[in-house]
Design a protein around this motif. Sequence first.
Motif, PDB file in Angstrom:
ATOM      1  N   VAL A 213       0.834  -1.203   0.000  1.00 33.60           N
ATOM      2  CA  VAL A 213       0.000   0.000   0.000  1.00 33.60           C
ATOM      3  C   VAL A 213       0.869   1.255   0.000  1.00 33.60           C
ATOM      4  CG1 VAL A 213      -1.687   1.318   1.354  1.00 33.60           C
ATOM      5  CG2 VAL A 213      -1.918  -1.167   1.138  1.00 33.60           C
ATOM      6  N   PHE A 214       2.032   1.143   0.645  1.00 35.72           N
ATOM      7  CA  PHE A 214       2.910   2.306   0.789  1.00 35.72           C
ATOM      8  C   PHE A 214       4.036   2.325  -0.247  1.00 35.72           C
ATOM      9  CE2 PHE A 214       1.265   1.137   5.013  1.00 35.72           C
ATOM     10  CZ  PHE A 214       0.513   2.275   5.275  1.00 35.72           C
ATOM     11  N   ALA A 215       3.971   1.423  -1.223  1.00 32.99           N
ATOM     12  CA  ALA A 215       5.001   1.389  -2.264  1.00 32.99           C
ATOM     13  C   ALA A 215       5.155   2.729  -2.991  1.00 32.99           C
ATOM     14  CB  ALA A 215       4.701   0.269  -3.259  1.00 32.99           C
ATOM     15  N   PRO A 216       4.057   3.451  -3.276  1.00 31.45           N
ATOM     16  CA  PRO A 216       4.225   4.765  -3.925  1.00 31.45           C
ATOM     17  C   PRO A 216       5.080   5.735  -3.114  1.00 31.45           C
ATOM     18  CG  PRO A 216       1.958   4.033  -4.130  1.00 31.45           C
ATOM     19  CD  PRO A 216       2.635   3.072  -3.193  1.00 31.45           C
ATOM     20  N   PHE A 217       5.031   5.613  -1.776  1.00 35.17           N
ATOM     21  CA  PHE A 217       5.884   6.449  -0.939  1.00 35.17           C
ATOM     22  C   PHE A 217       7.356   6.168  -1.257  1.00 35.17           C
ATOM     23  CE2 PHE A 217       3.170   8.148   2.626  1.00 35.17           C
ATOM     24  CZ  PHE A 217       1.955   7.744   2.087  1.00 35.17           C
ATOM     25  N   GLY A 218       7.677   4.872  -1.373  1.00 39.09           N
ATOM     26  CA  GLY A 218       9.052   4.495  -1.680  1.00 39.09           C
ATOM     27  C   GLY A 218       9.491   4.992  -3.042  1.00 39.09           C
ATOM     28  N   VAL A 219       8.591   4.909  -4.012  1.00 40.40           N
ATOM     29  CA  VAL A 219       8.903   5.400  -5.357  1.00 40.40           C
ATOM     30  C   VAL A 219       9.183   6.898  -5.318  1.00 40.40           C
ATOM     31  CG1 VAL A 219       7.987   5.742  -7.683  1.00 40.40           C
ATOM     32  CG2 VAL A 219       7.580   3.579  -6.487  1.00 40.40           C
ATOM     33  N   TYR A 220       8.403   7.616  -4.515  1.00 43.63           N
ATOM     34  CA  TYR A 220       8.601   9.064  -4.428  1.00 43.63           C
ATOM     35  C   TYR A 220       9.938   9.399  -3.771  1.00 43.63           C
ATOM     36  CZ  TYR A 220       7.734  14.001  -3.591  1.00 43.63           C
ATOM     37  OH  TYR A 220       7.839  15.367  -3.576  1.00 43.63           O
ATOM     38  N   VAL A 221      10.329   8.625  -2.767  1.00 43.85           N
ATOM     39  CA  VAL A 221      11.633   8.841  -2.130  1.00 43.85           C
ATOM     40  C   VAL A 221      12.755   8.685  -3.158  1.00 43.85           C
ATOM     41  CG1 VAL A 221      13.283   7.924  -0.458  1.00 43.85           C
ATOM     42  CG2 VAL A 221      10.886   8.183   0.179  1.00 43.85           C
ATOM     43  N   LEU A 222      12.656   7.654  -3.985  1.00 45.72           N
ATOM     44  CA  LEU A 222      13.668   7.442  -5.020  1.00 45.72           C
ATOM     45  C   LEU A 222      13.655   8.584  -6.037  1.00 45.72           C
ATOM     46  CD1 LEU A 222      13.246   3.602  -5.629  1.00 45.72           C
ATOM     47  CD2 LEU A 222      15.071   4.756  -4.367  1.00 45.72           C
ATOM     48  N   TYR A 223      12.472   9.086  -6.337  1.00 46.46           N
ATOM     49  CA  TYR A 223      12.367  10.227  -7.250  1.00 46.46           C
ATOM     50  C   TYR A 223      13.074  11.453  -6.681  1.00 46.46           C
ATOM     51  CZ  TYR A 223      10.253  14.474  -9.137  1.00 46.46           C
ATOM     52  OH  TYR A 223      10.070  15.730  -9.654  1.00 46.46           O
ATOM     53  N   ARG A 224      12.873  11.698  -5.374  1.00 44.45           N
ATOM     54  CA  ARG A 224      13.535  12.845  -4.750  1.00 44.45           C
ATOM     55  C   ARG A 224      15.044  12.672  -4.752  1.00 44.45           C
ATOM     56  NH1 ARG A 224      10.494  16.863  -5.304  1.00 44.45           N
ATOM     57  NH2 ARG A 224      12.380  17.860  -4.538  1.00 44.45           N
ATOM     58  N   TRP A 225      15.508  11.425  -4.575  1.00 44.09           N
ATOM     59  CA  TRP A 225      16.952  11.203  -4.596  1.00 44.09           C
ATOM     60  C   TRP A 225      17.516  11.477  -5.993  1.00 44.09           C
ATOM     61  CZ3 TRP A 225      19.587   7.501  -7.546  1.00 44.09           C
ATOM     62  CH2 TRP A 225      20.969   7.497  -7.341  1.00 44.09           C
ATOM     63  N   VAL A 226      16.826  11.004  -7.024  1.00 44.68           N
ATOM     64  CA  VAL A 226      17.279  11.252  -8.398  1.00 44.68           C
ATOM     65  C   VAL A 226      17.330  12.749  -8.674  1.00 44.68           C
ATOM     66  CG1 VAL A 226      16.676  10.988 -10.836  1.00 44.68           C
ATOM     67  CG2 VAL A 226      16.485   9.036  -9.286  1.00 44.68           C
ATOM     68  N   LYS A 227      16.365  13.482  -8.162  1.00 42.92           N
ATOM     69  CA  LYS A 227      16.269  14.914  -8.436  1.00 42.92           C
ATOM     70  C   LYS A 227      17.214  15.745  -7.579  1.00 42.92           C
ATOM     71  CE  LYS A 227      12.786  18.511  -9.101  1.00 42.92           C
ATOM     72  NZ  LYS A 227      13.553  19.596  -8.484  1.00 42.92           N
ATOM     73  N   ASP A 228      17.321  15.399  -6.287  1.00 41.19           N
ATOM     74  CA  ASP A 228      18.054  16.254  -5.346  1.00 41.19           C
ATOM     75  C   ASP A 228      19.333  15.644  -4.802  1.00 41.19           C
ATOM     76  OD1 ASP A 228      15.876  18.021  -5.583  1.00 41.19           O
ATOM     77  OD2 ASP A 228      14.815  17.023  -3.953  1.00 41.19           O
ATOM     78  N   GLY A 229      19.523  14.333  -4.980  1.00 38.82           N
ATOM     79  CA  GLY A 229      20.663  13.677  -4.363  1.00 38.82           C
ATOM     80  C   GLY A 229      20.358  13.300  -2.916  1.00 38.82           C
ATOM     81  N   LEU A 230      21.401  13.012  -2.161  1.00 41.27           N
ATOM     82  CA  LEU A 230      21.239  12.592  -0.762  1.00 41.27           C
ATOM     83  C   LEU A 230      21.158  13.832   0.126  1.00 41.27           C
ATOM     84  CD1 LEU A 230      21.107   9.987   0.939  1.00 41.27           C
ATOM     85  CD2 LEU A 230      23.562  10.221   1.326  1.00 41.27           C
ATOM     86  N   THR A 231      19.947  14.268   0.415  1.00 44.47           N
ATOM     87  CA  THR A 231      19.716  15.454   1.234  1.00 44.47           C
ATOM     88  C   THR A 231      19.147  15.041   2.591  1.00 44.47           C
ATOM     89  OG1 THR A 231      17.440  15.746   0.453  1.00 44.47           O
ATOM     90  CG2 THR A 231      19.199  16.780  -0.844  1.00 44.47           C
ATOM     91  N   PRO A 232      19.290  15.890   3.618  1.00 46.48           N
ATOM     92  CA  PRO A 232      18.707  15.560   4.930  1.00 46.48           C
ATOM     93  C   PRO A 232      17.202  15.318   4.867  1.00 46.48           C
ATOM     94  CG  PRO A 232      20.287  17.346   5.153  1.00 46.48           C
ATOM     95  CD  PRO A 232      20.117  17.108   3.679  1.00 46.48           C
ATOM     96  N   ALA A 233      16.490  16.143   4.096  1.00 48.95           N
ATOM     97  CA  ALA A 233      15.038  15.993   4.003  1.00 48.95           C
ATOM     98  C   ALA A 233      14.663  14.679   3.321  1.00 48.95           C
ATOM     99  CB  ALA A 233      14.435  17.173   3.244  1.00 48.95           C
ATOM    100  N   GLY A 234      15.331  14.365   2.222  1.00 46.68           N
ATOM    101  CA  GLY A 234      15.037  13.126   1.507  1.00 46.68           C
ATOM    102  C   GLY A 234      15.430  11.897   2.299  1.00 46.68           C
ATOM    103  N   PHE A 235      16.575  11.962   2.977  1.00 48.67           N
ATOM    104  CA  PHE A 235      17.032  10.834   3.782  1.00 48.67           C
ATOM    105  C   PHE A 235      16.099  10.605   4.966  1.00 48.67           C
ATOM    106  CE2 PHE A 235      19.903   8.801   6.905  1.00 48.67           C
ATOM    107  CZ  PHE A 235      20.308   7.718   6.143  1.00 48.67           C
ATOM    108  N   SER A 236      15.630  11.693   5.563  1.00 48.54           N
ATOM    109  CA  SER A 236      14.688  11.584   6.679  1.00 48.54           C
ATOM    110  C   SER A 236      13.385  10.947   6.229  1.00 48.54           C
ATOM    111  CB  SER A 236      14.414  12.972   7.267  1.00 48.54           C
ATOM    112  OG  SER A 236      15.596  13.551   7.777  1.00 48.54           O
ATOM    113  N   LEU A 237      12.926  11.336   5.056  1.00 59.18           N
ATOM    114  CA  LEU A 237      11.702  10.738   4.517  1.00 59.18           C
ATOM    115  C   LEU A 237      11.894   9.243   4.287  1.00 59.18           C
ATOM    116  CD1 LEU A 237       8.840  11.059   3.428  1.00 59.18           C
ATOM    117  CD2 LEU A 237       9.818  11.691   1.214  1.00 59.18           C
TER     118      LEU A 237
END
Length: 216
Positions: free
Chosen positions: A117-141
Amino acid sequence: VSPLVNLALLGAAWGVANGGTTGWIVGGLLFATVKPHLVLFPALLIGLELLKTRQWRVLLWTGGLLLGLIFVAFLLQPDWFMQMMGALSSGDFRGGQAGLVSTGYVGLRELGVSGWVFAPFGVYVLYRWVKDGLTPAGFSLAIVVNFLLIPYSRSYDDVLLILPLVALAKGQKRADWGVFLLGAGSVFGLPFTNFSMLTPVVLAIACLLNPLNTDK
């Protein structure tokens, strides 16, 4: 142990993002494997960042030492892997049964909520990493979303959610602290109610509303 695992994971992530020493990063990643299910998704982001930045030495040392530890584990307990997989596949640990989780535990899986059910959350995290790299906000998410994807966690593991809350506070403007209050309520309020299993869900929503995790 959970707080130490959290510190080890944070240290490794900081080292990868800021050019830390190989020993610092490798040591943090290896110690974090004490509770692999709690760091699986964040560790994936670290691994992807290592590949992206071509930090081959860190990858080789981490992979080699991890294989060595696995080999030692098989020498000491030859059937440890089959026991773990058997407990996970049978689900005997759920609902307070004997196994991986202590008696009385009730989580989203016990309520019939699938991790998919929460797989889309994981996909979005990967999207943020591709876009922004390893950031505190993305890593926290990633830390929060990991709680939604793994088979189980215990209430004392929620200490790992403090970092996402700190990152959430940093991303808010004075005029818009409602998102932070939502996250703070999930971490410091829900665990003391009958809705404690919703803590990572509410915090994940708050983190997704963080301006640092959006395209605004």
